[in-house]
Design an enzyme around this catalytic site. Structure first.
Site, short mmCIF file in Angstrom:
data_model
loop_
_atom_site.label_atom_id
_atom_site.label_comp_id
_atom_site.label_asym_id
_atom_site.label_seq_id
_atom_site.Cartn_x
_atom_site.Cartn_y
_atom_site.Cartn_z
N ASP A 55 -36.74 -53.95 -103.19
CA ASP A 55 -36.91 -55.10 -103.05
C ASP A 55 -35.63 -55.73 -102.21
OD1 ASP A 55 -38.30 -57.58 -104.00
OD2 ASP A 55 -36.23 -57.93 -104.73
N GLU A 93 -37.92 -52.85 -98.54
CA GLU A 93 -38.62 -54.07 -97.83
C GLU A 93 -37.32 -54.69 -96.86
OE1 GLU A 93 -40.30 -58.17 -99.58
OE2 GLU A 93 -38.48 -57.58 -100.46
N HIS A 141 -48.34 -59.12 -102.89
CA HIS A 141 -48.01 -60.19 -103.76
C HIS A 141 -47.44 -61.47 -103.44
CE1 HIS A 141 -44.54 -57.91 -104.12
NE2 HIS A 141 -44.03 -59.06 -104.60
N ASP A 142 -46.88 -61.29 -102.08
CA ASP A 142 -45.89 -62.30 -101.42
C ASP A 142 -46.78 -63.21 -100.71
OD1 ASP A 142 -43.83 -61.96 -103.00
OD2 ASP A 142 -43.02 -60.71 -101.74
N ASP A 153 -40.68 -50.42 -108.71
CA ASP A 153 -39.93 -51.30 -107.75
C ASP A 153 -38.47 -51.51 -108.20
OD1 ASP A 153 -39.42 -53.90 -106.21
OD2 ASP A 153 -41.72 -54.17 -106.59
#
Ligand code: NOJ
Length: 566
Positions: A208, A262, A334-335, A107
């Site tokens: 990210d 993202e 995970h969001d 990430d």
């Protein structure tokens, strides 16, 4: 791994044939008994991942971090957190993964750092060369904040710093100051970070909120209100974004790596600005629309799940990117809360889990499976807000709908909290779901005695084995890689039926999203009796070239068309 690096490197597009598994390390597997997941825990599970037919792991951040946002607040980009086992454990996992033919994706979190990063500490003291690494502003003349932007996580997007005697911008938590990407030194740091990990052998990056990194000149006020995200239309897709991504690509081009951006609010048209064309800036984008089947822009208060909306979104991305860009497919990360609790049914966990899996795994693109998704993990429902750990969840509870009853406030949290996706992975029915021998850092979902990996391993009808088989088939069938996408019955709010068609192969995927019986009739040109039933959740009975569905029934048929005689 193949592909190589250096100036003569040829990009192999390996990611187009890959299945990615996302690990949120804190909750994956704890090997040392301190209650926190770690890399040796991942090492123990590499064969499990291989057995799932996974080709790459994407790790949510592993870097040292004070964990204000569980790793998305990075304190050192070139190290691995001691909590996770440090660099030695990482190299062991990297080698172990590569030995098994599994790639590793890191990430890259460069919109912001932690306020505990040495760059920020030096910057607040005004020390060179870090003085302008962040976005510092004095208050306006009337003493008010530099602009009206909101933080996604905590109040306004500005925090006054007593040391620097100025405000710094933080689009996320107070402990996540935004980097000043307009500063060439900061961009040079990013390039250094990329090379550091690529030279070590990692295979790519998930970037990210990459579309936030270029802030507009003058940081203008947002003209209108947006819950939690006022300003997003100002800083998203900023003026120098493409220029900066092209600059980063000068490093990435030396390696056969993958880049995944993202991109909140992204449309297909805009996605192609990043991933389309001859020499794209990125390989794939993470869209958000597919997570809006039951909400609007992540506002969960409360739009019930609408299958037609979700199908329309899926179809749109399939068609718009076909031949021009490559899709990234996911239904969990995970969001977001767990998908069975949102789009499926906790009561029909296995059945709806299978329908959801087949709905996305056979589309065109690279799928990501999020840890625990493959066994049907579901949301948690703690009695009070004290049962949550996530900064965003807690902020939402204290700042929104405060005039409403406690019950209604908690309901909103149940619908929307990303903490539901962050409970420890349920490996077995042993204490703490076999996640740790210590005290888990976060509550284990109480359904672990029923929903766990061990229980599903040897059950041929389990969701886990359905995923396994679906992923195996994905690798085996060229039609999944190359076929066109076509949807049937697009207006049905109960069935999702789609076809992938290649030269002489057609795949027909039928998924019911209903508990009630639905009459399915094969579309024109299909004779179910002639199809090979590759995957099924219930029976294989056929009547009148169709069948009446059981709750969330799922079937995947393959048709091989005979060669036409001239
Ligand atoms: C997106 C990440 O996926 C999320 O978990 C994080 O909180 C924000 N970006 C800030 O880094």
């Amino acid at each position: 791994m193949s592909g190589g690096k250096g100036k003569d490197m040829e990009k192999t597009f390996w990611y187009k044939d890959a299945v990615i598994y996302q690990i949120w390390p804190r909750s994956f597997k704890d090997a040392d008994g301190d209650g926190v997941g770690d890399l040796m825990g991942v090492y123990e599970k590499l064969d499990y991942l291989k057995s799932l037919h996974v080709d790459a792991i994407w790790f949510s951040p592993l870097y040292p971090s004070p964990n204000a946002d569980f790793g998305y607040d990075v304190a050192d980009y070139m190290d691995i957190s001691a909590e996770y086992g440090g660099m030695a454990a990482f190299k062991k996992v990297l080698d172990g993964a590569h030995e098994r033919g599994i790639r590793v994706i890191m990430d890259l979190v460069v919109n912001h750092t932690s306020d505990e990063h040495p760059w920020f500490q030096a910057s607040r003291r005004g020390e060179e060369p870090y003085k302008d690494y962040y976005i510092w502003r004095k208050p306006k003349k009337d003493g008010t904040l530099p602009n009206n932007w909101d933080s996604m996580f905590e109040g306004k997007a500005w925090q006054y710093d007593e040391v620097r005697k100025a405000y710094y911008l933080h689009i996320f938590a107070i402990k996540q100051p935004d980097l000043n990407m307009d500063n060439p030194r900061v961009r040079a740091e990013v390039k250094k970070i990329l090379r550091f990990w690529l030279d070590m052998g990692v295979d790519g990056f998930r970037e990210d909120v990459i579309t936030y990194i270029s802030k507009p000149k003058g940081l203008p006020d947002a003209p209108f209100y947006m819950p939690m995200a006022r300003g997003i239309f100002q800083y998203n897709n900023g003026p120098h974004l493409h220029e900066y991504l092209n600059e980063f690509r000068t490093v990435l081009d030396d390696y056969d790596c993958v880049t995944i951006g993202e991109a909140p609010l992204i449309t297909t048209k805009r996605a192609l600005d990043f991933i389309g064309g001859k020499h794209p800036e990125l390989d794939m984008m993470i869209p958000f629309q597919c997570m809006e089947g039951d909400c609007f822009l992540q506002d969960y208060s409360h739009h019930p799940f609408c299958l037609v909306k979700l199908k329309t979104i899926w179809q749109h991305w399939q068609k718009a990117l076909r031949g021009k860009g490559w899709n990234l497919l996911y239904i969990e990360n995970h969001d977001h809360p767990r998908v069975i609790s949102r789009y499926g049914s906790e009561k029909y966990n296995t059945e709806s889990g299978k329908a959801l899996a087949a709905s996305y795994l056979f589309q065109e693109g690279t799928p990501i499976v999020y840890q625990g998704q493959e066994i049907g993990m579901t949301n948690i429902y703690p009695e009070t807000i004290d049962g949550y750990e996530d900064v965003q969840t807690i902020n939402q509870y204290y700042h929104f709908a405060t005039h409403k009853s406690e019950k209604k406030r908690m309901q909103r949290i149940y619908w929307g909290s990303r903490d539901s996706a962050r409970t420890p992975v349920q490996w077995s029915d042993a204490p703490n779901a076999g996640f740790t021998t210590g005290t888990p850092w976060f509550a284990v979902n109480e359904n672990y005695p029923q929903i766990n990996v061990a229980a599903q391993e040897n059950d041929p009808d389990s969701l886990l084995n359905f995923y396994r088989e679906a992923l195996r088939l994905r690798h085996e069938l060229p039609v999944v890689r190359y076929g066109t996408f076509r949807q049937y019955y697009p207006l049905s709010n109960k069935l999702f039926v789609y076809e992938r068609r290649a030269k002489r192969e057609r795949l027909l995927v039928i998924c019911s999203y209903s508990v009630n019986p639905v009459k399915f009739k094969a579309p024109r040109g299909y004779d179910l009796q002639k199809g090979q039933l590759l995957l099924q959740s219930h029976t294989d009975y056929i009547e009148n070239n169709g069948f009446v569905t059981q709750p969330y029934e799922t079937r995947v048929y393959l048709f091989r068309d005979e060669e036409k005689k001239e």
